[in-house]
Write a protein that holds these residues in place. Structure first.
Motif, mmCIF file in Angstrom:
data_model
loop_
_atom_site.group_PDB
_atom_site.id
_atom_site.type_symbol
_atom_site.label_atom_id
_atom_site.label_comp_id
_atom_site.label_asym_id
_atom_site.label_seq_id
_atom_site.Cartn_x
_atom_site.Cartn_y
_atom_site.Cartn_z
ATOM 1 N N ASP A 134 44.086 25.886 59.578
ATOM 2 C CA ASP A 134 44.260 26.962 58.599
ATOM 3 C C ASP A 134 43.024 27.856 58.531
ATOM 4 O O ASP A 134 43.129 29.068 58.300
ATOM 5 C CB ASP A 134 44.560 26.377 57.215
ATOM 6 N N LYS A 135 41.848 27.250 58.714
ATOM 7 C CA LYS A 135 40.586 28.004 58.680
ATOM 8 C C LYS A 135 40.287 28.675 60.024
ATOM 9 O O LYS A 135 39.268 29.336 60.180
ATOM 10 C CB LYS A 135 39.429 27.065 58.323
ATOM 11 N N LYS A 136 41.196 28.465 60.995
ATOM 12 C CA LYS A 136 41.042 29.021 62.339
ATOM 13 C C LYS A 136 39.723 28.590 63.000
ATOM 14 O O LYS A 136 39.051 29.371 63.701
ATOM 15 C CB LYS A 136 41.151 30.546 62.314
ATOM 16 N N ALA A 137 39.349 27.346 62.739
ATOM 17 C CA ALA A 137 38.158 26.777 63.378
ATOM 18 C C ALA A 137 38.415 26.610 64.874
ATOM 19 O O ALA A 137 39.537 26.304 65.292
ATOM 20 C CB ALA A 137 37.817 25.437 62.741
ATOM 21 N N ASP A 138 37.388 26.809 65.664
ATOM 22 C CA ASP A 138 37.490 26.672 67.123
ATOM 23 C C ASP A 138 37.148 25.229 67.494
ATOM 24 O O ASP A 138 35.974 24.875 67.644
ATOM 25 C CB ASP A 138 36.534 27.653 67.796
ATOM 26 N N PHE A 139 38.177 24.399 67.624
ATOM 27 C CA PHE A 139 37.937 22.991 67.914
ATOM 28 C C PHE A 139 39.068 22.423 68.762
ATOM 29 O O PHE A 139 40.175 22.965 68.802
ATOM 30 C CB PHE A 139 37.815 22.178 66.618
ATOM 31 N N THR A 140 38.770 21.322 69.421
ATOM 32 C CA THR A 140 39.770 20.537 70.146
ATOM 33 C C THR A 140 39.721 19.117 69.611
ATOM 34 O O THR A 140 38.633 18.568 69.403
ATOM 35 C CB THR A 140 39.486 20.529 71.661
ATOM 36 N N TYR A 141 40.881 18.544 69.377
ATOM 37 C CA TYR A 141 40.972 17.175 68.871
ATOM 38 C C TYR A 141 41.080 16.220 70.045
ATOM 39 O O TYR A 141 41.962 16.357 70.890
ATOM 40 C CB TYR A 141 42.185 17.052 67.957
ATOM 41 N N LEU A 142 40.142 15.259 70.111
ATOM 42 C CA LEU A 142 40.142 14.250 71.172
ATOM 43 C C LEU A 142 40.262 12.860 70.535
ATOM 44 O O LEU A 142 39.239 12.220 70.239
ATOM 45 C CB LEU A 142 38.855 14.327 72.007
#
Length: 204
Positions: A109-117
């Motif tokens: 929702d916060k449009k964070a730039d992340f990848t879930y591993l």
């Protein structure tokens, strides 16, 4: 009447996987205290039993952490986002990701730039997360890693040079003897770089 025993040749072509299982079981039974590597518990049936265990009223860590993650989502995620740089969110022993889903949704929702591993010893769990989470959380970038924690942390570092945020929840560290917990934390630190973060759930 006793009969003479005649040895029979048997094909003993044992797979490397079975040899490792044998070695781990023997080592665990000879240790003090005795133990069995938990990776041998988690197939589809083992995963189902563990989920049922976590739903028992007596198993309070799950509900405690769910309360924290559901009521303090913004505070936790804002700390993880930090300066807004891209990062990899790595969860050790992800299970069904019930608790971390609160964080994942907020970060999206916060449009964070992340990848879930997510890392888990259960191939069944990783397959489930890879299939279901992109459906329930549209836009989520996920790369599930099936294997031992530190082996997979090294793999995660090889996949991406981005900042790492590591989750180790469920008070799993409390299942270790004190010396083992200390060694685990040292080894975890050895697999992280300056600027990386760790969030550990502990049962006080």
């Amino acid at each position: 009447m006793n009969q003479a025993f005649t040895p029979t040749a048997v094909n003993c072509d044992i797979s490397a996987e079975n040899r490792q299982f044998y070695a781990d079981v023997v080592a665990g039974l000879q240790a003090e205290p005795k133990h069995l590597n938990s990776k041998y518990f988690y197939d589809a049936n083992g995963d189902k039993l563990f989920q049922e265990l976590m739903n028992c009223p007596e198993y309070y860590p799950t509900n405690c952490e769910l309360e924290i993650f559901s009521e303090k989502t913004a505070e936790i995620c804002d700390a993880l986002i930090a300066d807004g740089d891209a990062f990899d969110l790595i969860e050790l022993g992800a299970g069904d990701a019930t608790k971390s889903s609160y964080l994942l949704k907020y970060l999206l929702d916060k449009k964070a730039d992340f990848t879930y591993l997510p890392i888990d010893i259960s191939d069944n769990v990783i397959s489930y997360l890879n299939i279901t989470l992109p459906v329930t959380l549209p836009g989520l970038k996920i790369t599930g890693l099936n294997g031992e924690y530190f082996e997979m942390l090294k793999k995660a570092a090889a996949i991406s040079p981005r900042r790492k945020v590591v989750l180790f929840l469920g008070s799993n560290i409390g299942n270790m003897p004190l010396d083992g917990a200390i060694e685990f934390c040292r080894e975890l630190r050895n697999n992280l770089s300056e600027g990386d973060m760790v969030l550990i759930g502990m049962d006080l």
